[in-house]
Each structure stands twice: as C-alpha cells, then as structure tokens.
Write a protein that holds these residues in place. Structure first.
Motif, PDB file in Angstrom:
ATOM      1  N   GLY A 236      -1.236  -0.632   8.421  1.00 55.73           N
ATOM      2  CA  GLY A 236      -1.289   0.444   9.036  1.00 55.73           C
ATOM      3  C   GLY A 236      -0.111   1.188   9.829  1.00 55.73           C
ATOM      4  O   GLY A 236      -0.073   2.168  10.065  1.00 55.73           O
ATOM      5  N   ARG A 238       3.117   3.281   9.997  1.00 51.29           N
ATOM      6  CA  ARG A 238       3.935   4.183   9.312  1.00 51.29           C
ATOM      7  C   ARG A 238       5.268   4.393   9.712  1.00 51.29           C
ATOM      8  O   ARG A 238       6.250   4.626   8.752  1.00 51.29           O
ATOM      9  CB  ARG A 238       3.247   5.363   9.790  1.00 51.29           C
ATOM     10  N   TYR A 250       1.913   4.254   4.600  1.00 53.66           N
ATOM     11  CA  TYR A 250       1.555   3.269   5.590  1.00 53.66           C
ATOM     12  C   TYR A 250       1.675   1.918   4.654  1.00 53.66           C
ATOM     13  O   TYR A 250       1.558   1.459   3.659  1.00 53.66           O
ATOM     14  CB  TYR A 250       0.185   3.529   5.986  1.00 53.66           C
ATOM     15  N   ASP A 265      -0.722   5.338   0.422  1.00 53.94           N
ATOM     16  CA  ASP A 265      -1.135   6.352   1.158  1.00 53.94           C
ATOM     17  C   ASP A 265      -2.083   6.128   2.074  1.00 53.94           C
ATOM     18  O   ASP A 265      -2.600   5.096   2.230  1.00 53.94           O
ATOM     19  CB  ASP A 265      -1.630   7.608   0.223  1.00 53.94           C
ATOM     20  N   ARG A 266      -2.669   7.037   3.112  1.00 52.79           N
ATOM     21  CA  ARG A 266      -3.619   6.842   3.988  1.00 52.79           C
ATOM     22  C   ARG A 266      -5.103   6.317   3.368  1.00 52.79           C
ATOM     23  O   ARG A 266      -5.555   5.595   4.029  1.00 52.79           O
ATOM     24  CB  ARG A 266      -3.781   7.997   5.033  1.00 52.79           C
ATOM     25  N   ASN A 267      -5.438   6.849   2.477  1.00 52.67           N
ATOM     26  CA  ASN A 267      -6.619   6.505   1.755  1.00 52.67           C
ATOM     27  C   ASN A 267      -6.631   4.950   1.600  1.00 52.67           C
ATOM     28  O   ASN A 267      -7.321   4.164   1.522  1.00 52.67           O
ATOM     29  CB  ASN A 267      -7.001   7.361   0.628  1.00 52.67           C
ATOM     30  N   ALA A 269      -5.023   2.541   2.758  1.00 56.10           N
ATOM     31  CA  ALA A 269      -4.940   1.804   4.117  1.00 56.10           C
ATOM     32  C   ALA A 269      -6.238   1.820   4.867  1.00 56.10           C
ATOM     33  O   ALA A 269      -6.465   1.316   5.746  1.00 56.10           O
ATOM     34  CB  ALA A 269      -3.791   2.623   4.773  1.00 56.10           C
ATOM     35  N   GLN A 270      -7.374   2.383   4.061  1.00 56.72           N
ATOM     36  CA  GLN A 270      -8.872   2.265   4.860  1.00 56.72           C
ATOM     37  C   GLN A 270      -9.624   1.544   3.780  1.00 56.72           C
ATOM     38  O   GLN A 270      -9.298   1.209   2.832  1.00 56.72           O
ATOM     39  CB  GLN A 270      -9.467   3.690   4.646  1.00 56.72           C
ATOM     40  N   PHE A 327      -9.476   2.358   9.211  1.00 53.16           N
ATOM     41  CA  PHE A 327      -8.112   2.718   8.752  1.00 53.16           C
ATOM     42  C   PHE A 327      -7.363   1.318   9.494  1.00 53.16           C
ATOM     43  O   PHE A 327      -7.654   1.127  10.652  1.00 53.16           O
ATOM     44  CB  PHE A 327      -7.403   3.887   9.205  1.00 53.16           C
ATOM     45  N   GLY A 328      -6.524   0.795   8.813  1.00 52.69           N
ATOM     46  CA  GLY A 328      -5.496  -0.006   9.636  1.00 52.69           C
ATOM     47  C   GLY A 328      -6.207  -1.402  10.170  1.00 52.69           C
ATOM     48  O   GLY A 328      -5.621  -1.917  11.063  1.00 52.69           O
TER      49      GLY A 328
END
Length: 354
Positions: A236, A238, A250, A265-267, A269-270, A327-328
């Motif tokens: 998570g 950044r 991330y 990307d953020r997606n 990391a979920q 996330f994370g």
C-alpha cells in the motif's frame, strides 16, 4: 485492601491508572519492565518517571529485566518478518508475550497477587451466559487500544483491570493534574518504542538487515526502478518509490526471495478477501460456521463489514470476505473483528498467494 500490580511505563496513562487505584484504596505496587537494550525513551526516561511516580504515591516499585525476552520475542520477530517480505505488528505480540504474561507471572510468584492493571484504553466485562471475559472498546474511540489487545488470553483478561477504559484522554490529563502527578504534561508517545529509540523503522532495520539493491517491477515484470532493500517497503506504500509515472503507483507485492518490489495502480492494491492465521477468539468461542462482523485491518482503519469464514476445526485460520474491496491489506499486520463494541477475535494476515 486488595493488592494490585500496575504496569508503569512512565507515561501519563499508566501513572493515572496507578494513582486512581491508589485513591480508591487499592494496595498498589508499581512494576516496570526493562524492555530494550541500549538507549530508548521508554527504558531510560520511562524508568525514572515510573520510579518517581511510585515515590510520589508512597508505593513500592519493582523493575523486572525482560530485555532478553523482548529481543527474542519482538526484535527478532520483527527482523525475521521484514526479511521475509511481511510487515509484522509487534504491539499485540508484545502485550501478550512480553508484558501481560510476565507481569502476571511475577505478580503471582513474587508479590502474592493475581490482579494487575495497565493504562490501556479498553474495557473488560464478564459474561455469565458464555462464561467468558469480553474485551470491549474504550469509551474514547479515538484512544481505543483494544485492537492491540486481541491476543490476550482469558486468564489474562480475568486478572486485569483497565482503569482508563471508561474515560477520555482529556479526562486522564485532568485527573493527572488533580493528583499533581509530574507526568501530567508529559508528551504522548507517537511511535513504536523501537522507532522512538532509533529514529525510524528503517534505521532500526538497517542495523539487522544488510541493504541489498533490487528491482522495482510492475505486474508484467517490467523494471521501473531500483530499491535498497525489500524491508524498506510495505503493502500500500506510495511515497518513496522514486518512480516517475503518469498515474500514482503503490506497492502491491514484496518478493523477498527475488529481492523485488512489485508496484501497480490503486485498483491492483485492493483485495476482496484475505486469509488470517494464529487466531485468538476472545469474547466468543470459535464458531463452526461463518459469522458477520466488522473488521479493522489496521489500527487506525475504519471498521468495515466482513464475513468471517472458518477454515479449520481448531479455529486457528479464517478467510475474511469483505463486502467491499479493501486497500492496502498488509501481510503480517493484525486483522481484528468486532460486534459493535465487543472484540470477537483477531489474528495475523497471511501472505498473499503468488
């Protein structure tokens, strides 16, 4: 007069816990654990402050040298975890293995009592129907520390008092001032004791783990940059990647064997679920079927709805299925689930499958 051993760190919270019980007529005995080798705030200034508090209250003060235990159970545990690419949570392990367990043993063996108290913000109540001690959140949700106490045993809970569980931090400060305690205005600790002692987690870890350059790659294996040690990163993360990219990246994976940090990307990391091991069922017996709860995957994260699915007959592993992807989620950290104010259980998040 009931005798109680109060764990004293030298901070305002444990000071008020001791002073409050003393005011209520308990026979208070202060007990400070000498945890860290070398210089650290909690083990130099803290020892002195704890001793001064006991002098102010006119109560005995004992110091128990647990530095070897802390080294083996916490320092070595942390270093091994980071070497393996996980981010261990030392506080819950420390509470059970280094603090509450040894405190109770010392109180029983040396001080002729089985009652102990600390300055933690949490509450305990006995449920006659289930015949279990229930661990509850503190009244002050901003200071609630039940998350870090999920691994305490029923025996530990049965012998513990949390005098601060029903009050807010501001009330604690006010009580300290009313009792004229020298710790009343002492600044609050903001970091792990190891971070305070060494300046940063990276500085601490670099004393034990030799930095080794490796690659930062995306999910396709493309090299985007380089790092100086997998142990400097966590899922998570950044900041600090040193990579120029059109969209934020991330950390989504740590491959210690290949000495690689994987980013996305953020997606990416979920995750919608994760497995949790080393479960301690606190306020309820292990369930035989899935249960609904709210879970925290980090100390400061908001509780989110989850289905807790048992994975073995012993209740030592579960699968957490989140209503919404989270996330994370970080292997090595604690996942702790609640029913309202009641802490049901918790454990350590497992490494994700490759």
């Amino acid at each position: 007069m009931k005798k109680v051993v109060v764990g004293l760190s030298g901070g305002v919270d444990s000071s008020v816990a001791a002073a409050s019980l003393h005011h209520l007529g308990y026979e208070v005995i202060g007990l400070t654990l000498w945890l860290m080798k070398g210089k650290g705030q909690c083990c130099s200034e803290g020892l002195v402050d704890a001793a001064q508090l006991c002098e102010e209250l006119g109560v005995p003060h004992h110091v128990v040298d647990t530095r070897d235990l802390f080294q083996a159970a916490i320092v070595d545990y942390l270093v091994t975890g980071y070497e393996q690419g996980v981010t261990p949570l030392p506080c819950s392990q420390c509470n059970k293995t280094v603090k509450f367990g040894p405190m109770l043993s010392y109180a029983q063996a040396e001080l002729d009592t089985s009652t102990m108290a600390t300055g933690h913000y949490a509450r305990i109540e006995y449920d006659p129907q289930s015949q279990r001690y229930r661990l509850l959140r503190a009244v002050d949700r901003q200071k609630d520390q039940s998350y870090f106490l999920y691994d305490l045993s029923q025996e530990m809970l049965a012998h513990t008092i949390f005098p601060l569980g029903e009050q807010t931090k501001s009330q604690t400060r006010r009580v300290a001032a009313e009792f004229n305690l020298h710790t009343a205005e002492k600044p609050e600790s903001q970091d792990l004791c190891l971070v305070e002692a060494h300046g940063s987690m990276q500085t601490f870890l670099d004393q034990y783990i030799t930095p080794q350059q490796g690659e930062i790659v995306n999910q396709q294996g493309q090299v985007l940059g380089h790092h100086q040690g997998v142990h400097h990163y966590t899922i998570g993360q950044r900041r600090g990647l040193g990579i120029a990219a059109p969209d934020p990246l991330y950390v989504i994976g740590l491959d210690a064997a290949m000495n690689r940090v994987v980013v996305g990307d953020r997606n990416s990391a979920q995750k919608s679920e994760c497995k949790v091991q080393r479960i301690n069922w606190v306020s309820m017996a292990k369930p035989d079927a899935p249960i609904r709860a709210e879970v925290q995957i980090r100390y400061r994260s908001q509780p989110v709805p989850v289905t807790v699915v048992p994975l073995d007959d012993q209740g030592l592993r579960v699968n957490l299925v989140f209503d919404d992807p989270q996330f994370g989620i970080t292997p090595g950290q604690a996942a702790v689930w609640y029913d309202g104010e009641t802490l049901l259980g918790g454990g350590i998040i497992e490494r994700f499958p490759d």
